[in-house]
Design a protein around this motif. Structure first.
Motif, PDB file in Angstrom:
ATOM      1  N   GLY A   1      41.646 -16.058  30.324  1.00 46.62           N
ATOM      2  CA  GLY A   1      42.781 -15.281  29.827  1.00 46.62           C
ATOM      3  C   GLY A   1      43.823 -16.188  29.208  1.00 46.62           C
ATOM      4  N   ARG A   2      45.004 -15.618  28.917  1.00 48.80           N
ATOM      5  CA  ARG A   2      45.995 -16.381  28.155  1.00 48.80           C
ATOM      6  C   ARG A   2      46.884 -17.258  29.029  1.00 48.80           C
ATOM      7  N   ILE A   3      46.683 -17.193  30.361  1.00 51.48           N
ATOM      8  CA  ILE A   3      47.499 -18.033  31.242  1.00 51.48           C
ATOM      9  C   ILE A   3      46.573 -18.940  32.048  1.00 51.48           C
TER      10      ILE A   3
ATOM     11  N   GLY B   1      51.142 -19.786  38.854  1.00 50.76           N
ATOM     12  CA  GLY B   1      51.883 -20.283  40.019  1.00 50.76           C
ATOM     13  C   GLY B   1      51.324 -19.749  41.319  1.00 50.76           C
ATOM     14  N   ALA B   2      52.025 -20.082  42.399  1.00 50.01           N
ATOM     15  CA  ALA B   2      51.661 -19.513  43.699  1.00 50.01           C
ATOM     16  C   ALA B   2      51.791 -18.000  43.591  1.00 50.01           C
ATOM     17  N   ASP B   3      51.108 -17.279  44.457  1.00 51.43           N
ATOM     18  CA  ASP B   3      51.188 -15.820  44.417  1.00 51.43           C
ATOM     19  C   ASP B   3      52.471 -15.383  45.134  1.00 51.43           C
ATOM     20  N   ILE B   4      53.456 -14.961  44.340  1.00 54.43           N
ATOM     21  CA  ILE B   4      54.767 -14.651  44.928  1.00 54.43           C
ATOM     22  C   ILE B   4      54.660 -13.481  45.907  1.00 54.43           C
ATOM     23  N   ARG B   5      53.657 -12.640  45.695  1.00 54.05           N
ATOM     24  CA  ARG B   5      53.512 -11.482  46.591  1.00 54.05           C
ATOM     25  C   ARG B   5      53.055 -11.894  47.986  1.00 54.05           C
TER      26      ARG B   5
ATOM     27  N   GLY C   1      54.670 -23.499  37.926  1.00 46.53           N
ATOM     28  CA  GLY C   1      54.809 -23.626  39.372  1.00 46.53           C
ATOM     29  C   GLY C   1      53.583 -24.297  39.973  1.00 46.53           C
ATOM     30  N   GLY C   2      52.965 -23.632  40.957  1.00 46.12           N
ATOM     31  CA  GLY C   2      51.763 -24.169  41.587  1.00 46.12           C
ATOM     32  C   GLY C   2      50.680 -24.489  40.566  1.00 46.12           C
ATOM     33  N   GLY C   3      50.663 -23.775  39.444  1.00 43.98           N
ATOM     34  CA  GLY C   3      49.677 -24.035  38.387  1.00 43.98           C
ATOM     35  C   GLY C   3      49.920 -25.388  37.750  1.00 43.98           C
ATOM     36  N   CYS C   4      51.181 -25.716  37.571  1.00 44.36           N
ATOM     37  CA  CYS C   4      51.532 -27.024  37.015  1.00 44.36           C
ATOM     38  C   CYS C   4      51.215 -28.106  38.059  1.00 44.36           C
ATOM     39  N   GLU C   5      51.426 -27.749  39.330  1.00 44.06           N
ATOM     40  CA  GLU C   5      51.161 -28.728  40.397  1.00 44.06           C
ATOM     41  C   GLU C   5      49.662 -29.027  40.509  1.00 44.06           C
ATOM     42  N   VAL C   6      48.832 -28.008  40.276  1.00 42.61           N
ATOM     43  CA  VAL C   6      47.380 -28.246  40.234  1.00 42.61           C
ATOM     44  C   VAL C   6      47.097 -29.231  39.100  1.00 42.61           C
TER      45      VAL C   6
ATOM     46  N   PRO D   1      59.136 -23.592  37.345  1.00 41.08           N
ATOM     47  CA  PRO D   1      60.278 -22.670  37.312  1.00 41.08           C
ATOM     48  C   PRO D   1      60.751 -22.235  38.695  1.00 41.08           C
ATOM     49  N   GLU D   2      60.322 -22.943  39.746  1.00 43.29           N
ATOM     50  CA  GLU D   2      60.627 -22.482  41.107  1.00 43.29           C
ATOM     51  C   GLU D   2      62.119 -22.235  41.339  1.00 43.29           C
ATOM     52  N   VAL D   3      62.990 -23.088  40.761  1.00 39.45           N
ATOM     53  CA  VAL D   3      64.427 -22.886  41.033  1.00 39.45           C
ATOM     54  C   VAL D   3      64.890 -21.505  40.563  1.00 39.45           C
TER      55      VAL D   3
ATOM     56  N   PRO E   1      59.678 -26.634  44.039  1.00 37.22           N
ATOM     57  CA  PRO E   1      58.219 -26.729  44.034  1.00 37.22           C
ATOM     58  C   PRO E   1      57.757 -27.119  45.442  1.00 37.22           C
ATOM     59  N   GLY E   2      56.656 -26.509  45.886  1.00 41.62           N
ATOM     60  CA  GLY E   2      56.255 -26.733  47.278  1.00 41.62           C
ATOM     61  C   GLY E   2      54.886 -27.363  47.415  1.00 41.62           C
ATOM     62  N   ALA E   3      54.295 -27.784  46.297  1.00 45.64           N
ATOM     63  CA  ALA E   3      52.962 -28.375  46.392  1.00 45.64           C
ATOM     64  C   ALA E   3      52.883 -29.653  45.565  1.00 45.64           C
TER      65      ALA E   3
ATOM     66  N   GLU F   1      62.998  -7.030  37.000  1.00 46.64           N
ATOM     67  CA  GLU F   1      62.843  -7.184  35.545  1.00 46.64           C
ATOM     68  C   GLU F   1      61.510  -6.621  35.084  1.00 46.64           C
ATOM     69  N   ARG F   2      60.493  -6.791  35.897  1.00 50.40           N
ATOM     70  CA  ARG F   2      59.186  -6.250  35.510  1.00 50.40           C
ATOM     71  C   ARG F   2      59.175  -4.725  35.666  1.00 50.40           C
ATOM     72  N   ALA F   3      59.836  -4.236  36.713  1.00 49.69           N
ATOM     73  CA  ALA F   3      59.847  -2.785  36.961  1.00 49.69           C
ATOM     74  C   ALA F   3      60.627  -2.045  35.870  1.00 49.69           C
TER      75      ALA F   3
ATOM     76  N   TRP G   1      60.674  -2.155  32.786  1.00 49.16           N
ATOM     77  CA  TRP G   1      59.923  -1.711  31.606  1.00 49.16           C
ATOM     78  C   TRP G   1      59.040  -0.517  31.912  1.00 49.16           C
ATOM     79  N   LYS G   2      58.872  -0.224  33.190  1.00 46.38           N
ATOM     80  CA  LYS G   2      57.935   0.858  33.531  1.00 46.38           C
ATOM     81  C   LYS G   2      58.688   2.184  33.611  1.00 46.38           C
ATOM     82  N   VAL G   3      58.547   2.979  32.579  1.00 41.01           N
ATOM     83  CA  VAL G   3      59.250   4.255  32.531  1.00 41.01           C
ATOM     84  C   VAL G   3      58.217   5.352  32.741  1.00 41.01           C
TER      85      VAL G   3
HETATM   86  N1  3HC Z   1      52.711 -14.204  41.664  1.00 44.60           N
HETATM   87  C1  3HC Z   1      52.411 -12.889  41.779  1.00 44.60           C
HETATM   88  N2  3HC Z   1      52.566 -12.006  40.769  1.00 44.60           N
HETATM   89  C2  3HC Z   1      53.000 -12.491  39.587  1.00 44.60           C
HETATM   90  C3  3HC Z   1      53.327 -13.842  39.412  1.00 44.60           C
HETATM   91  C4  3HC Z   1      53.151 -14.729  40.515  1.00 44.60           C
HETATM   92  N3  3HC Z   1      53.411 -16.033  40.423  1.00 44.60           N
HETATM   93  N4  3HC Z   1      53.748 -14.017  38.138  1.00 44.60           N
HETATM   94  C5  3HC Z   1      53.683 -12.808  37.549  1.00 44.60           C
HETATM   95  N5  3HC Z   1      53.233 -11.887  38.419  1.00 44.60           N
HETATM   96  C6  3HC Z   1      52.993 -10.456  38.165  1.00 44.60           C
HETATM   97  C7  3HC Z   1      54.236  -9.726  37.708  1.00 44.60           C
HETATM   98  O1  3HC Z   1      54.987  -9.279  38.807  1.00 44.60           O
HETATM   99  C8  3HC Z   1      53.640  -8.594  36.899  1.00 44.60           C
HETATM  100  O2  3HC Z   1      53.164  -7.644  37.834  1.00 44.60           O
HETATM  101  P1  3HC Z   1      53.171  -6.078  37.472  1.00 44.60           P
HETATM  102  O3  3HC Z   1      52.255  -5.924  36.310  1.00 44.60           O
HETATM  103  O4  3HC Z   1      52.708  -5.433  38.710  1.00 44.60           O
HETATM  104  O5  3HC Z   1      54.606  -5.762  37.126  1.00 44.60           O
HETATM  105  C9  3HC Z   1      52.419  -9.227  36.252  1.00 44.60           C
HETATM  106  O6  3HC Z   1      52.129 -10.386  37.037  1.00 44.60           O
HETATM  107  C10 3HC Z   1      52.625  -9.644  34.816  1.00 44.60           C
HETATM  108  O7  3HC Z   1      53.783 -10.463  34.754  1.00 44.60           O
HETATM  109  P2  3HC Z   1      54.719 -10.501  33.453  1.00 44.60           P
HETATM  110  O8  3HC Z   1      55.038  -9.112  33.038  1.00 44.60           O
HETATM  111  O9  3HC Z   1      55.827 -11.426  33.737  1.00 44.60           O
HETATM  112  O10 3HC Z   1      53.703 -11.110  32.392  1.00 44.60           O
HETATM  113  P3  3HC Z   1      54.032 -12.022  31.146  1.00 44.60           P
HETATM  114  O11 3HC Z   1      52.754 -12.196  30.456  1.00 44.60           O
HETATM  115  O12 3HC Z   1      55.197 -11.495  30.396  1.00 44.60           O
HETATM  116  O13 3HC Z   1      54.489 -13.442  31.751  1.00 44.60           O
HETATM  117  C11 3HC Z   1      54.329 -15.355  33.212  1.00 44.60           C
HETATM  118  C12 3HC Z   1      53.570 -14.224  32.461  1.00 44.60           C
HETATM  119  C13 3HC Z   1      54.958 -16.310  32.189  1.00 44.60           C
HETATM  120  C14 3HC Z   1      53.329 -16.081  34.075  1.00 44.60           C
HETATM  121  C15 3HC Z   1      55.449 -14.706  34.060  1.00 44.60           C
HETATM  122  O14 3HC Z   1      54.885 -13.665  34.828  1.00 44.60           O
HETATM  123  C16 3HC Z   1      56.124 -15.649  34.997  1.00 44.60           C
HETATM  124  O15 3HC Z   1      57.010 -16.365  34.598  1.00 44.60           O
HETATM  125  N6  3HC Z   1      55.710 -15.616  36.266  1.00 44.60           N
HETATM  126  C17 3HC Z   1      56.342 -16.400  37.312  1.00 44.60           C
HETATM  127  C18 3HC Z   1      55.972 -17.836  37.207  1.00 44.60           C
HETATM  128  C19 3HC Z   1      56.545 -18.575  38.375  1.00 44.60           C
HETATM  129  O16 3HC Z   1      57.706 -18.482  38.697  1.00 44.60           O
HETATM  130  N7  3HC Z   1      55.688 -19.354  39.018  1.00 44.60           N
HETATM  131  C20 3HC Z   1      56.094 -20.106  40.176  1.00 44.60           C
HETATM  132  C21 3HC Z   1      55.735 -19.341  41.384  1.00 44.60           C
HETATM  133  S1  3HC Z   1      56.326 -20.113  42.847  1.00 44.60           S
HETATM  134  C22 3HC Z   1      55.272 -21.415  43.082  1.00 44.60           C
HETATM  135  O17 3HC Z   1      54.372 -21.626  42.315  1.00 44.60           O
HETATM  136  C23 3HC Z   1      55.525 -22.235  44.302  1.00 44.60           C
HETATM  137  C24 3HC Z   1      54.713 -23.473  44.331  1.00 44.60           C
HETATM  138  O18 3HC Z   1      55.496 -24.568  43.980  1.00 44.60           O
HETATM  139  C25 3HC Z   1      54.173 -23.723  45.721  1.00 44.60           C
END
Ligand code: 3HC
Length: 654
Positions: free
Chosen positions: A61-63, A67-71, A106-111, A129-131, A137-139, A276-278, A280-282
Motif C-alpha cells: 500500500g501507500r504507507i 507507527g505503533a497501533d495507537i488503538r 513513529g514506530g515505522g521509522c524506528e523499524v 511524530p510522537e510528540v 518515541p518509545g522504540a 480529526e478523523r471522525a 470527516w465522517k458525516v
Molecule cells: N494506529 C492506529 N490507527 C491509526 C494509526 C495508528 N498509528 N494511524 C492512523 N490510524 C487510523 C486512523 O485513525 C484512521 O482510522 P479510521 O479510518 O477508522 O478513521 C485510519 O487509520 C486512516 O488514517 P488517516 O485518515 O489519517 O489516513 P491518511 O492516509 O490521511 O494518513 C497517516 C495516514 C499519515 C499514517 C496518518 O494516519 C498519521 O499521521 N497517523 C499517525 C502516525 C503516528 O502518529 N504514528 C506514531 C504512532 S505512536 C508510535 O509509533 C510510538 C512508537 O514510538 C513506540
C-alpha cells in the motif's frame, strides 16, 4: 516460490536468496500485535534458513508503516513488544534492509532506523511524530536517530514531530538512497551486504557537537511547545543519547514513553487525533458522490478573498477572482501574487510552483467570467443586502450544477440561499483569516443544502489541506457562538474585579498563544461594537450587559490598528494601560460592584464552563454533531491548546 505467511498481516516471498517480507495491515500498516509477531516469525525463519542471505522489509500500500497501533494504547501489552522486535532486527546476523515506499512514521521509522540499510522510494517520508500525540518515541527513535543524523537534526525532527521527505532524509543521512523501485534496490542492497560487517545504528558513536548549538536547537523546540511536556522530554532523551550507552538510553526512553503514554496530555492529543478523523465522517453522506470541482470563483480579493484564492491555487485549482472594477481586480491579483511570493521566500512554495499558480489565476471585473466556475466562494463585505444581491446575480451566471458558497461569519446563510432559484446548491464555507494559513473551515449545512453539495464542499476543503467541521445554521456558527459566550464571561470577570492582563495571563499560562483581550485587540474592536449596537434594541434589559468594551470604542480605542485597545501598544509592545483600568473601575463603581480578587484557576474554570455550556447548547440544538467537533473548532480557530484536548474534552476530565 509460493507466498509464505507469518501472521495474518505479514507474508513473504523469496527473491532468489533474499526473503522479501511484506506488511499488509490496512489502513496504515500500524505495528499491531500480529504485525510484530509476524516480523519475529519471519526473522526466525530467515535465521534458520541457510540458503537465505538477507531480508527486506516492505509495506503493502501507500504507507510503509504508520507507527505503533495507537488503538492498543491503554490495553494490556501483548508480546512481542516493539522494542524487542526492533532489537532483534538490529542484532540480526544477516543484512536487513527496508524498502520505504510512503510514510515511515513513529514506530515505522524506528523499524527503519534499526535496519542495516534504508532505501527510500520517491514518495517516502520519515518522521517521529510522537510528540504530536503527547508521547516520545518509545522504540529507540531518540537513541538511534541522533546516531544516524547527529544531535541537532534529531532534536529538530523529534522535537517538532515533522516528517522529512526522501531527499531531505538522504541529505541528513537518515536514508541511504532514493530509488524509483525501492524494493528491487533494497533486495540488491541486502544481497550485496551478505557476509559483510553490518552497519548497526545502535553501535554508531554520536559525533560531538557544540553545546551552544544544542542549546539553540532545544530553545527552538521549547519555544514552540507552549507548555506541552512531550517535546521537552523528547529533547532531553535525544541529548542523553550522547552520554548514555545504547542500553541505558533505551531503558530511559522506554520509561519516559510509558509514563507519558498514560498522561493527560497524551490522552488529550489522542482525542484530537481521532476527533480529526471522525470529523470527516458525516452520516448523511454515506454513498453520496461529490460534484467535480476544478475551477473556483472567488468574489472579493480583500484579506479573506485573497487568502482563499491562494489556498485554492496552491492546491491545484484554477481560480477566477472577481472584483468590482478592473483596477481592483489588478490590485487583487497583486495581493495574491504577493502572498505567493512570501510563500516562496519562506520556502513553503517553489518559484516554479508560484508561476504555475499565477498561470491558473484569472482576475476580472466581469461577473460573467464566473460562468465556467464549478464553485464560487463569496468573500465580500458581511452585509445581508450585498450578499443577497450577489447571490441573485451569480445564480443566473454560473452553470446550473455549480455550487455557491458564502463565507459569512454572522449572517443567516439560509436568507442568502433564498435569493437564488435553487437554494440546494448553496452551502456555507466559513474560513478563518488569514485563509491561506488557518486550517479550520466551518462547512455550514444550510436548511436546503443538497447532500452532494455538502459532500463537494467537504472534498474541496480536504483538497485545500484544511480541516472541515460541519455545522448547522446559527448566528456565529460553532466557533463565534462559543467565542461570544467566553468573551461575555471574561467581561463579567472584568466587572467583578479581574483586569484584562490577569485574564490573558491565566489563558496564556493554560496554553493559549494569546489571551482573549489581546486577541480582540489584534482583530480590532469595531466589528463587535457595530454588532452590539445592531443587537441593542433586541437585548433583554434584565440580561447582564458589560459596557466596558463600548466605552473603550467610544474613546477611539479600536485595538492594535491605532495602538490603543484593551492595552496600549506605544512601541508595538503590549502594555497595561492605566486609562483602561480607570474605565473598568468606573464601570464597576457605576454598578456598585465591590471588586474582588480572581485566582488564575478560577478564571480558567469560569471561562471553560462558559465554553462548555455553549457547546452543550450547540449539541442539543443539533448545530454541532459531536463534542469532538467543538473541540477541533476551538483548537484550530481560537487558539485553544491542543494538548488540553479542547473545552469539551477538558471539562469531561475535570
Ligand atoms: N494506529 C492506529 N490507527 C491509526 C494509526 C495508528 N498509528 N494511524 C492512523 N490510524 C487510523 C486512523 O485513525 C484512521 O482510522 P479510521 O479510518 O477508522 O478513521 C485510519 O487509520 C486512516 O488514517 P488517516 O485518515 O489519517 O489516513 P491518511 O492516509 O490521511 O494518513 C497517516 C495516514 C499519515 C499514517 C496518518 O494516519 C498519521 O499521521 N497517523 C499517525 C502516525 C503516528 O502518529 N504514528 C506514531 C504512532 S505512536 C508510535 O509509533 C510510538 C512508537 O514510538 C513506540
Amino acid at each position: 516460490m509460493a507466498e509464505m505467511r507469518f501472521s495474518e498481516s505479514v507474508s513473504a516471498r523469496l527473491d532468489g536468496d533474499v526473503l522479501v517480507v511484506a506488511i499488509d495491515n490496512p489502513p496504515v500498516n500500524a505495528l499491531s500485535a500480529h504485525v510484530r509477531s509476524g516480523l519475529v516469525a519471519a526473522l526466525d525463519y530467515a535465521a534458520g534458513a541457510r540458503d537465505i542471505v538477507g531480508l527486506v522489509i516492505s509495506g503493502t500500500g501507500r504507507i510503509f508503516i504508520g507507527g505503533a497501533d495507537i488503538r492498543e494504547f491503554g490495553k494490556p501489552p501483548v508480546a512481542p513488544s516493539l522494542p524487542d522486535v526492533i532489537d532483534q532486527i538490529e542484532a540480526f546476523e544477516k543484512p536487513v534492509v527496508c524498502a520505504v515506499t510512503g510514510a515511515a512514521l513513529g514506530g515505522g521509522c524506528e523499524v527503519a532506523l534499526a535496519c542495516h540499510g534504508r532505501i527510500a522510494g520517491e514518495n517516502a517520508t520519515f518522521g517521529l511524530p510522537e510528540v504530536k500525540l503527547g508521547i516520545v518515541p518509545g522504540a529507540g527513535g531518540t537513541q538511534r536517530l541522533p546516531r544516524l543524523i547527529g544531535t541537532i537534526a534529531a532534536i529538530d525532527l523529534i522535537g517538532t514531530g515533522r516528517a522529512a521527505k526522501a531527499e531531505e532524509a538522504v541529505a541528513l543521512g537518515l536514508a541511504d538512497a532514493i530509488a524509483a523501485d525501492p524494493l528491487t534496490a533494497a533486495i540488491a542492497a541486502a544481497r550485496e551486504n551478505a557476509g559483510r560487517p553490518l552497519r548497526r545504528t545502535g553501535r554508531i558513536t554520536i559525533p560531538a557537537v557544540d553545546a551552544a548549538a544544542v542549546d539553540m536547537a532545544e530553545a527552538k523546540v521549547v519555544a514552540k511547545s507552549r507548555g506541552q511536556y512531550a517535546p521537552v522530554e523528547a529533547v532531553r532523551l535525544v541529548k542523553s543519547a550522547g552520554h548514555f550507552d545504547l542500553e541505558q538510553g533505551l531503558a530511559e526512553e522506554r520509561a519516559t514513553f510509558l509514563r507519558l503514554r498514560d498522561s493527560e496530555e497524551s490522552a488529550a492529543l489522542r482525542h484530537v487525533f481521532f476527533a480529526e478523523r471522525a470529523a470527516w465522517k458525516v452520516e448523511t453522506l454515506t454513498d453520496v458522490s461529490p460534484r467535480r470541482i476544478e475551477t473556483v470563483g472567488v468574489v472579493g480579493t480583500g484579506l479573506m478573498g485573497s487568502g482563499i484564492a491562494v489556498s485554492a491555487l496552491t492546491s491545484g485549482y484554477h481560480v477566477i477572482a472577481l472584483e468590482q472594477t478592473p483596477e481592483a481586480a489588478a490590485s487583487g491579483r497583486e495581493r495574491i501574487a504577493g502572498i505567493l511570493a512570501k510563500a516562496v521566500q519562506s520556502r513553503r512554495l517553489t518559484a516554479e510552483g508560484r508561476e504555475a499558480c499565477l498561470a491558473r489565476l484569472e482576475a476580472t471585473a466581469e461577473a460573467k467570467d464566473l460562468a465556467t466556475a464549478d464553485l464560487v466562494v463569496e468573500a465580500v463585505f458581511d452585509d445581508l443586502s450585498v450578499k443577497t444581491d450577489l447571490f441573485r446575480r451569480l445564480d443566473s451566471i454560473v452553470a446550473p450544477d455549480a455550487i455557491l458558497a458564502t463565507n459569512t461569519s454572522y449572517l443567516d446563510p439560509d436568507t442568502i440561499a433564498a435569493a437564488t432559484a435553487d437554494p440546494s446548491r448553496v452551502v456555507g464555507l466559513h474560513f478563518f483569516s488569514p485563509a491561506n494559513v488557518m486550517r479550520l473551515v466551518e462547512v455550514v449545512d444550510c436548511a436546503k443544502t443538497a447532500p452532494d453539495v455538502l459532500a463537494s464542499a467537504l472534498n474541496f476543503v480536504k483538497r485545500l489541506g484544511k480541516l472541515a467541521i460541519v455545522c448547522g445554521v446559527t448566528e456565529g456558527f460553532i466557533g463565534n457562538r462559543i467565542f461570544s459566550a467566553y468573551r461575555r464571561e471574561a467581561e463579567f470577570m472584568l466587572e467583578d474585579g479581574a483586569l484584562p492582563h490577569q485574564i490573558d495571563s491565566a489563558l496564556e499560562a493554560y496554553g493559549f498563544p494569546m489571551g482573549i483581550f489581546a486577541v480582540n485587540d489584534m482583530a480590532g474592536l469595531e466589528i463587535a461594537w457595530a454588532r452590539r449596537k445592531r443587537l441593542a434594541a433586541a437585548r433583554d434589559p434584565a440580561e447582564r450587559y458589560v459596557e466596558i468594551a463600548d466605552r473603550l470604542c467610544e474613546a477611539g480605542r479600536l485595538g492594535r490598528k491605532n495602538a490603543l485597545g484593551w492595552y496600549a501598544y506605544p512601541s508595538g509592545e503590549r502594555t497595561i494601560d492605566p486609562a483602561v483600568t480607570a474605565v473598568i473601575e468606573a464601570a464597576r463603581a457605576a454598578k456598585n460592584i465591590v471588586p474582588r480578587a480572581f485566582a488564575s484557576e478560577e478564571i480558567i474554570d469560569r471561562l471553560l464552563a462558559a465554553m462548555v455550556d455553549e457547546g452543550r447548547a450547540l449539541l442539543a440544538e443539533g448545530i454541532a454533531a459531536r463534542p469532538g467537533d467543538i473541540d477541533l473548532v476551538m483548537i484550530n480557530g481560537y487558539g485553544f491548546p491542543a494538548h488540553k484536548g479542547g473545552p469539551m474534552f477538558a471539562a469531561q476530565k475535570s
